[in-house]
Design a protein around this motif. Structure first.
Motif, PDB file in Angstrom:
ATOM      1  N   ILE B   6      -5.244  -3.345  -5.897  1.00 47.47           N
ATOM      2  CA  ILE B   6      -5.163  -3.763  -4.483  1.00 47.47           C
ATOM      3  C   ILE B   6      -4.616  -5.187  -4.363  1.00 47.47           C
ATOM      4  CG2 ILE B   6      -6.462  -4.120  -2.342  1.00 47.47           C
ATOM      5  CD1 ILE B   6      -8.392  -1.921  -3.248  1.00 47.47           C
ATOM      6  N   VAL B   7      -5.078  -6.078  -5.237  1.00 43.88           N
ATOM      7  CA  VAL B   7      -4.570  -7.462  -5.217  1.00 43.88           C
ATOM      8  C   VAL B   7      -3.064  -7.464  -5.498  1.00 43.88           C
ATOM      9  CG1 VAL B   7      -4.627  -9.668  -6.460  1.00 43.88           C
ATOM     10  CG2 VAL B   7      -6.759  -8.589  -5.779  1.00 43.88           C
ATOM     11  N   PHE B  10      -1.049  -6.223  -2.366  1.00 42.40           N
ATOM     12  CA  PHE B  10      -0.865  -7.216  -1.298  1.00 42.40           C
ATOM     13  C   PHE B  10       0.062  -8.356  -1.750  1.00 42.40           C
ATOM     14  CE2 PHE B  10      -4.779  -5.348   0.621  1.00 42.40           C
ATOM     15  CZ  PHE B  10      -4.248  -5.110   1.877  1.00 42.40           C
ATOM     16  N   SER B  31      -8.055  -8.106  -0.050  1.00 39.98           N
ATOM     17  CA  SER B  31      -7.811  -7.320  -1.267  1.00 39.98           C
ATOM     18  C   SER B  31      -9.071  -7.145  -2.125  1.00 39.98           C
ATOM     19  CB  SER B  31      -6.673  -7.943  -2.078  1.00 39.98           C
ATOM     20  OG  SER B  31      -6.743  -9.326  -2.059  1.00 39.98           O
TER      21      SER B  31
END
Lengths: 139, 105
Positions: B6-7, B10, B31
């Motif tokens: 997720i990090v 983004f 995130s």
């Protein structure tokens, strides 16, 4: 200035930098989870808004923008720092969105399914962040 | 793994957009929160996640103070971004724990 999509930023990012972000992201999520277990959800929740990968991201923005400028034969240090400053200003506006994200999670978590809560909160984050950015642009 | 994915997502989205002030919105994306809250719901239930959400509001105020300060310093003084971003992290801790002690403790 209009919002535009450019793939040149992606092309500048090396595989090592992608790996660094992935590793840091995983590490920070794990650490946030451990803090929550060790100290409880009140302290754990604080760390959900911790600027964990911000220093690394700001460094990359500075490096990439400086390199771009230097490719034209000019000094890029100042340009890099200005770009990192603008990125941080965007993050400051985005934090209003993050505040609303937390508020939505707080309000809805006890009544709705996690998928609904997190989708609603994410939508609220982006809407508020975009709204704040548009307002700032008008000033 | 989920947190890293997720990090990274983004970060990549942030890399795609111009101007930088708009791309910066994704530096304050939720995130870590998405991955952590997803797991928190599963392991501890909605009440636990709700408490984390309230604390996150306080953390977000601290994030605003931190990122605004970083921006202000970088746009006015000639310091490296890595040094400014790392040295001002203490501000996030002071603001987050100050607000926690005042309102949530």
């Amino acid at each position: 200035m209009k919002i535009s999509v450019s793939f040149s930023g992606l092309a500048q990012t090396t595989a090592l930098e992608f790996l660094l972000r992935f590793g840091l992201g995983g590490l920070v999520t794990a650490v946030a989870g451990v803090i929550g277990i060790r100290f409880g959800p009140v302290i754990g929740g604080l760390f959900l808004a911790f600027p964990s990968i911000f220093p690394a991201a700001a460094t990359l923005v500075e490096k990439h923008e400086a390199k771009k400028k230097e490719q034209t034969g000019r000094k890029g240090k100042k340009r890099g720092r200005t770009a990192a400053g603008a990125d941080a200003a965007g993050a400051a506006l985005g934090s209003f969105g993050l505040l609303v994200f937390g508020f939505v999670v707080w309000e809805l978590s006890t009544s709705y399914d996690r998928g609904i809560v997190l989708c609603t909160a994410s939508l609220a984050w982006f809407s508020v962040a975009l709204f704040c950015w548009l307002i700032r642009k008008q000033l | 793994m989920i947190g890293g994915a997720i990090v990274s997502f983004f970060s990549v989205v942030g890399d795609l957009f111009k101007p930088k002030s708009f791309a910066g919105l994704f530096s304050a994306a939720p995130s870590v929160a998405l991955a952590s809250l997803w797991l928190a719901f599963e392991k501890h239930g909605g009440t636990y996640a709700s408490i984390e959400g309230l604390s996150m509001v306080v953390g977000a105020i601290a994030l605003y103070l931190y990122s605004h300060t970083v921006s202000w310093v970088l746009l006015r003084y000639n310091f490296a971004a890595s040094i400014v971003a790392a040295c001002t992290l203490g501000l996030w801790f002071m603001a987050a724990f100050g607000l926690w002690a005042s309102f949530l403790k």
